[in-house]
Design a protein around this motif. Structure first.
Motif, mmCIF file in Angstrom:
data_model
loop_
_atom_site.group_PDB
_atom_site.id
_atom_site.type_symbol
_atom_site.label_atom_id
_atom_site.label_comp_id
_atom_site.label_asym_id
_atom_site.label_seq_id
_atom_site.Cartn_x
_atom_site.Cartn_y
_atom_site.Cartn_z
ATOM 1 N N ALA A 14 -7.905 1.603 2.552
ATOM 2 C CA ALA A 14 -8.365 2.856 3.164
ATOM 3 C C ALA A 14 -9.800 2.689 3.615
ATOM 4 O O ALA A 14 -10.564 1.881 3.068
ATOM 5 C CB ALA A 14 -8.251 4.029 2.185
ATOM 6 N N VAL A 15 -10.158 3.489 4.609
ATOM 7 C CA VAL A 15 -11.525 3.544 5.132
ATOM 8 C C VAL A 15 -12.068 4.931 4.855
ATOM 9 O O VAL A 15 -11.468 5.929 5.259
ATOM 10 C CB VAL A 15 -11.565 3.234 6.645
ATOM 11 C CG1 VAL A 15 -12.972 3.405 7.183
ATOM 12 C CG2 VAL A 15 -11.058 1.830 6.916
ATOM 13 N N THR B 31 -6.799 12.074 10.018
ATOM 14 C CA THR B 31 -5.719 12.896 10.561
ATOM 15 C C THR B 31 -4.570 11.958 10.903
ATOM 16 O O THR B 31 -4.636 11.208 11.876
ATOM 17 C CB THR B 31 -6.172 13.665 11.805
ATOM 18 O OG1 THR B 31 -7.264 14.517 11.469
ATOM 19 C CG2 THR B 31 -5.031 14.506 12.353
ATOM 20 N N TYR B 32 -3.555 11.979 10.088
ATOM 21 C CA TYR B 32 -2.450 11.038 10.251
ATOM 22 C C TYR B 32 -1.405 11.612 11.208
ATOM 23 O O TYR B 32 -1.063 12.786 11.140
ATOM 24 C CB TYR B 32 -1.806 10.732 8.903
ATOM 25 C CG TYR B 32 -2.733 10.082 7.915
ATOM 26 C CD1 TYR B 32 -3.028 8.721 7.982
ATOM 27 C CD2 TYR B 32 -3.336 10.825 6.900
ATOM 28 C CE1 TYR B 32 -3.877 8.131 7.074
ATOM 29 C CE2 TYR B 32 -4.187 10.239 5.981
ATOM 30 C CZ TYR B 32 -4.454 8.887 6.078
ATOM 31 O OH TYR B 32 -5.293 8.293 5.176
ATOM 32 N N VAL C 149 5.746 4.911 8.903
ATOM 33 C CA VAL C 149 4.324 5.072 8.615
ATOM 34 C C VAL C 149 3.750 6.205 9.439
ATOM 35 O O VAL C 149 4.323 6.655 10.439
ATOM 36 C CB VAL C 149 3.542 3.769 8.919
ATOM 37 C CG1 VAL C 149 4.078 2.615 8.099
ATOM 38 C CG2 VAL C 149 3.588 3.429 10.417
ATOM 39 N N ALA C 150 2.602 6.690 8.963
ATOM 40 C CA ALA C 150 1.727 7.578 9.732
ATOM 41 C C ALA C 150 0.376 6.888 9.823
ATOM 42 O O ALA C 150 -0.031 6.174 8.895
ATOM 43 C CB ALA C 150 1.604 8.948 9.068
ATOM 44 N N TYR C 151 -0.332 7.115 10.917
ATOM 45 C CA TYR C 151 -1.488 6.274 11.246
ATOM 46 C C TYR C 151 -2.640 7.129 11.724
ATOM 47 O O TYR C 151 -2.441 8.146 12.412
ATOM 48 C CB TYR C 151 -1.083 5.273 12.334
ATOM 49 C CG TYR C 151 -2.140 4.269 12.732
ATOM 50 C CD1 TYR C 151 -2.691 3.406 11.796
ATOM 51 C CD2 TYR C 151 -2.570 4.172 14.054
ATOM 52 C CE1 TYR C 151 -3.642 2.470 12.157
ATOM 53 C CE2 TYR C 151 -3.521 3.242 14.434
ATOM 54 C CZ TYR C 151 -4.062 2.392 13.484
ATOM 55 O OH TYR C 151 -5.001 1.473 13.846
ATOM 56 N N ASP C 152 -3.844 6.738 11.335
ATOM 57 C CA ASP C 152 -5.061 7.372 11.825
ATOM 58 C C ASP C 152 -5.832 6.340 12.645
ATOM 59 O O ASP C 152 -6.451 5.431 12.068
ATOM 60 C CB ASP C 152 -5.924 7.874 10.671
ATOM 61 C CG ASP C 152 -7.245 8.444 11.154
ATOM 62 O OD1 ASP C 152 -7.218 9.214 12.130
ATOM 63 O OD2 ASP C 152 -8.295 8.123 10.572
ATOM 64 N N PRO C 153 -5.825 6.436 13.975
ATOM 65 C CA PRO C 153 -6.494 5.410 14.785
ATOM 66 C C PRO C 153 -7.992 5.356 14.563
ATOM 67 O O PRO C 153 -8.607 4.304 14.742
ATOM 68 C CB PRO C 153 -6.155 5.834 16.228
ATOM 69 C CG PRO C 153 -5.006 6.774 16.115
ATOM 70 C CD PRO C 153 -5.147 7.448 14.799
ATOM 71 N N THR D 288 -9.780 5.525 11.816
ATOM 72 C CA THR D 288 -10.156 4.693 10.681
ATOM 73 C C THR D 288 -9.255 3.480 10.496
ATOM 74 O O THR D 288 -9.594 2.583 9.726
ATOM 75 C CB THR D 288 -10.116 5.525 9.383
ATOM 76 O OG1 THR D 288 -8.774 5.990 9.160
ATOM 77 C CG2 THR D 288 -11.045 6.720 9.488
ATOM 78 N N GLY D 289 -8.120 3.458 11.169
ATOM 79 C CA GLY D 289 -7.189 2.355 10.985
ATOM 80 C C GLY D 289 -6.437 2.403 9.675
ATOM 81 O O GLY D 289 -5.921 1.385 9.214
ATOM 82 N N THR D 290 -6.340 3.586 9.056
ATOM 83 C CA THR D 290 -5.683 3.735 7.752
ATOM 84 C C THR D 290 -4.212 4.103 7.951
ATOM 85 O O THR D 290 -3.886 4.955 8.770
ATOM 86 C CB THR D 290 -6.383 4.820 6.917
ATOM 87 O OG1 THR D 290 -7.765 4.480 6.783
ATOM 88 C CG2 THR D 290 -5.765 4.917 5.547
ATOM 89 N N LEU D 291 -3.351 3.459 7.177
ATOM 90 C CA LEU D 291 -1.913 3.688 7.221
ATOM 91 C C LEU D 291 -1.461 4.401 5.954
ATOM 92 O O LEU D 291 -1.990 4.134 4.870
ATOM 93 C CB LEU D 291 -1.151 2.364 7.317
ATOM 94 C CG LEU D 291 -1.131 1.619 8.655
ATOM 95 C CD1 LEU D 291 -0.605 0.211 8.435
ATOM 96 C CD2 LEU D 291 -0.287 2.340 9.674
#
Length: 820
Positions: A324-325, A339-340, A389-393, A395-398
């Protein structure tokens, strides 16, 4: 009424004569084309909605599936036109079910999703609408993102065909495809260019359908008024002309009224329906995984993952995996603040930083005991197969919205960026609203943190030099320990940076190192963030000992650059006071930690049961006043009851319940013992801080009952060897974790102890932290060990009290009523 209309029979025209009012009878091919025109129009209009919606999908699979649904529904209606209307619905539902299951299977195979068809269909049916509206653009055509469009296309095509073909109302039959088309435009919203081409095609096809005469209303001659008497034909044609003129007038009037409104809205940005749907939520454990570092450090052998890297892509020392970031800090907690959006197999690609070299990495990861929703991956992920998966561009967190489960296996293809080191020395850092989030310093930062950041910034002008200075300062002055208490709020960081070494300061886990770097960097004008992840030594098991946190700094033209402020294994840390310039207003570092109790010869006990300083029993005034045996009996019974209740409370805490509850009960026994000794601990103290205070309390109690050691010789002060170096002079009697170990073994202050008290209490604090940060892992042996440690400490502290206080200790009612 109830009679058939009169049939008008036309006599055939004699050969060689013309009948101007009767056109030529169309051939069979012409009738077939005319009968197929309306179904083709309806099919095309419905399929165009799939073209519009497919613009936000990653590939054309959805467009083809919606076109197939349109064709299937219209063909079912055409094939059953001669059958009773009640047979159409069951036949069409059967066709809809078959095409939907085929579409789901194709989408699941296309997205490489695991699971059987029944499992996939059930999941898609339960999550179709929220996942469609929270999916990341471009949307991956997965079962849950194609189910709703395919079903809607089938129902629109079936309804349109039934209305237009069975009842002959073509214009009314246009309504379902038009609504489906409008819905597709609304779902796309501002996420694609205006659909000018498909809209023009939709209107043109609709016009063609209206221009073709209905086969139902046009018998043999092709003219709706053919065969009628001339007077009747003229009247009918007049009425048709009047109706057409009225219809045109209505259309022109509506266009004239709505044209200005529509024209004014052309330049407006369409509404995005995604803003009305809440994206997937995460638990607090996933919002701040930094707090898990201390728990993992106490259980270094815990098996979290298994990693296998594609051959030829491994690095010496292993590849850094990101969990995580964390970009948001409020002075108390670092948070992801992401925000995923539900994502498919292919994730949005970002342009690499100029000059950076990219290295593709492909890993197969199998989850073992890692919990939560955060999905580990090498930065920056580009494709994920085997897991939804859900992704937050940003931070790059999955995350995996369903949560991690043992045995989950997925493959991640990432693009690892290597910044150009030649650009770092002269690179600047961005500023402004775009990076305000990673530059924000919350109110309440301790003055010493600000002065340290200012000192490091003044001595190093360039941004990269400032970042290196912070990294070297932390690595050169602090110790990395596994049993440091968790916490990264301002007070925790101040104690970590400036606390006394012999009181637990200047040591921490990677949590404190990374958080301190990030805060000092922001105070020095650097955009920073904290990353939590793993540093495995290679392929194979990833254990809790591999968990780590590190800071990153954003540079213009380079991107995010990781730093490593952890101390080097072969270097001895220097005292902070050697390199940090104190000002006259600063208190000495020894006063920075949380306040501790001052040593006293006798500790007051808050109890109303008797006089604490006259050396007599607590019940003497009562007994003397009563002067009767009944009073003595009453007091004795009361003391026995209190002693029995206290004994039952201790046994319930230490012997009953699960291991985690017994460890917590042992900790309550220790804190009750401190309170009985007159040294209560506050709820704001960490477990390690309580353990340090407990060690000091026992040392002071023993020192108060024994004479002090002989004064040092004039030629040199007394010294006590410790792990941090000799402690000399009057301060040699002060408590420290290292000195406690020495005095415990050798009988410091003229007393031989059975076990070093400081390490024992810290061991109990470590067990408590394990229960708090790694629930479910405590064993019965650890619970027995915690009970023994708490019992030994309470007995040692009680033995150091005067005899009358030892009696009061046993029957004191405080533990029965104190809040636990």
């Amino acid at each position: 009424m109830g009679r058939d209309p009169p049939v008008v029979t036309l006599a055939p025209a004699p050969p060689g004569t013309d009948r101007p009012d009767t056109p030529e009878t169309p051939t069979g091919g012409g009738r077939l084309a005319r009968a197929a025109a309306v179904p083709l129009v309806l099919l095309t209009m419905t399929a165009l909605a799939g073209v519009v919606l497919g613009r936000v999908y990653a590939d054309p699979l959805l467009t083809w599936l919606m076109a197939g649904a349109a064709a299937g529904s219209v063909l079912v209606s055409v094939a059953t036109r001669r059958l009773p209307s009640w047979l159409v619905a069951p036949l069409s539902v059967a066709g809809l079910a078959g095409w939907t299951l085929l579409s789901l299977r194709l989408a699941a195979a296309h997205a490489a999703l695991p699971g059987g068809l029944a499992e996939v269909a059930a999941d898609a049916a339960g999550n179709a609408i929220p996942r469609l509206l929270t999916a990341m653009i471009p949307v991956e055509p997965t079962p849950d993102t194609v189910l709703l469009p395919v079903v809607a296309a089938w129902l629109a095509g079936l309804t349109a065909a039934e209305v237009a073909l069975r009842t002959g109302r073509v214009l009314l039959g246009y309504l379902p495809p038009a609504l489906l088309y409008a819905g597709a435009l609304y779902v796309v919203g501002p996420n694609a260019d205006p659909a000018i081409g498909p809209t023009v095609a939709f209107a043109a096809v609709a016009a063609v359908g209206l221009a073709v005469p209905s086969h139902r209303d046009t018998p043999a001659g092709g003219d709706p008024v053919a065969g009628l008497p001339p007077a009747v034909r003229a009247a009918v044609r007049l009425r048709l002309a009047a109706a057409s003129a009225a219809g045109v007038a209505v259309v022109v009037a509506v266009a004239a009224l709505l044209a200005p409104v529509v024209a004014a809205r052309v330049g407006d940005r369409p509404v995005d329906p995604r803003r009305y749907v809440e994206p997937p939520r995460v638990e607090s454990l996933d919002e701040n995984p930094l707090i898990r570092i201390s728990g993992w450090a106490l259980n270094p052998d815990q098996h979290l993952l298994d990693v296998r890297t594609e051959p030829g892509r491994t690095e010496p020392g292993g590849t850094r995996i990101r969990l995580a970031v964390l970009s948001d800090y409020d002075g108390v907690t670092w948070r992801v603040g992401a925000t995923y959006r539900n994502a498919g197999r292919i994730l949005p690609a970002a342009e690499p930083a100029p000059g950076a070299t990219t290295d593709p990495v492909r890993q197969e990861i199998t989850v073992a005991e890692l919990t939560g929703r955060l999905l580990p991956a090498v930065p920056t992920p580009r494709e994920v197969t085997g897991a939804r998966v859900a992704y937050d561009p940003a931070t790059g967190t999955l995350i995996r919205p369903e949560g991690l489960a043992p045995g989950l296996r997925y493959t991640v293809a990432s693009v690892r960026e290597r910044p150009d080191g030649n650009l770092l020395g002269t690179a600047n850092v961005p500023a402004g609203d775009a990076v305000a989030r990673v530059l924000r310093v919350p109110d309440g930062a301790p003055e010493q943190l600000r002065r340290l950041a200012t000192q490091l910034a003044e001595e190093n002008g360039a941004p990269y030099a400032r970042a290196q200075a912070i990294e070297e300062f932390l690595a050169g002055h602090y110790r990395l320990t596994a049993d440091a208490p968790s916490g990264h709020a301002y007070p925790n960081l101040a104690f970590f940076l400036f606390g006394p070494r012999n009181g637990g300061g200047q040591r921490g886990t990677s949590e404190q190192f990374a958080a301190s770097f990030a805060v000092l960097g922001r105070l020095a004008g650097l955009p920073t963030r904290v990353v939590v992840g793993f540093r495995p030594r290679g392929d194979g098991p990833v254990r809790a000992a591999d968990a780590s946190a590190w800071p990153e700094v954003l540079f213009d033209g380079v991107g995010w650059v990781p730093f490593d402020p952890l101390p080097r294994p072969d270097e001895q840390p220097r005292p902070v006071e050697e390199d940090f310039r104190q000002t006259p207003d600063d208190p000495p570092p020894s006063e920075v930690p949380a306040p501790t109790a001052e040593p006293t010869a006798t500790a007051p006990v808050a109890d109303a049961g008797g006089d604490a300083g006259d050396g007599r029993g607590p019940g003497t005034p009562v007994l003397v006043g009563a002067g009767t045996g009944g009073g003595l009996l009453l007091v004795g019974a009361l003391l026995l009851v209190l002693a029995g209740l206290r004994r039952n409370l201790t046994r319930a805490r230490l012997e009953r319940g699960d291991p985690a509850g017994r460890i917590a009960g042992a900790w309550r026994e220790l804190t009750d013992a401190l309170r009985l000794a007159g040294h209560p601990v506050g709820a704001d103290l960490a477990a390690a801080e309580v353990a340090d205070r407990a060690g000091r309390t026992l040392t002071e109690a023993r020192a108060a009952r024994t004479p002090p050691p002989a004064a040092p010789a004039p030629d040199g002060p007394a010294s006590v060897p410790t792990a941090d170096g000799p402690v000399s002079g009057p301060g040699a009697l002060a408590w420290s974790p290292a000195a406690e170990q020495v005095t415990g073994r050798t009988g410091g202050h003229g007393q031989v102890g059975p076990e070093p008290s400081g390490p024992a209490v810290r061991e109990l604090a470590g067990l408590l932290n394990q229960v708090a940060f790694a629930p479910g892992l405590a064993t019965a042996e650890q619970a027995d060990r915690a009970a023994a440690l708490a019992t030994d400490y309470a007995a040692a502290l009680r033995a150091a009290r005067p005899w009358w206080r030892r009696l009061l200790w046993t029957v004191h009612p405080g533990p029965l009523r104190w809040r636990r």
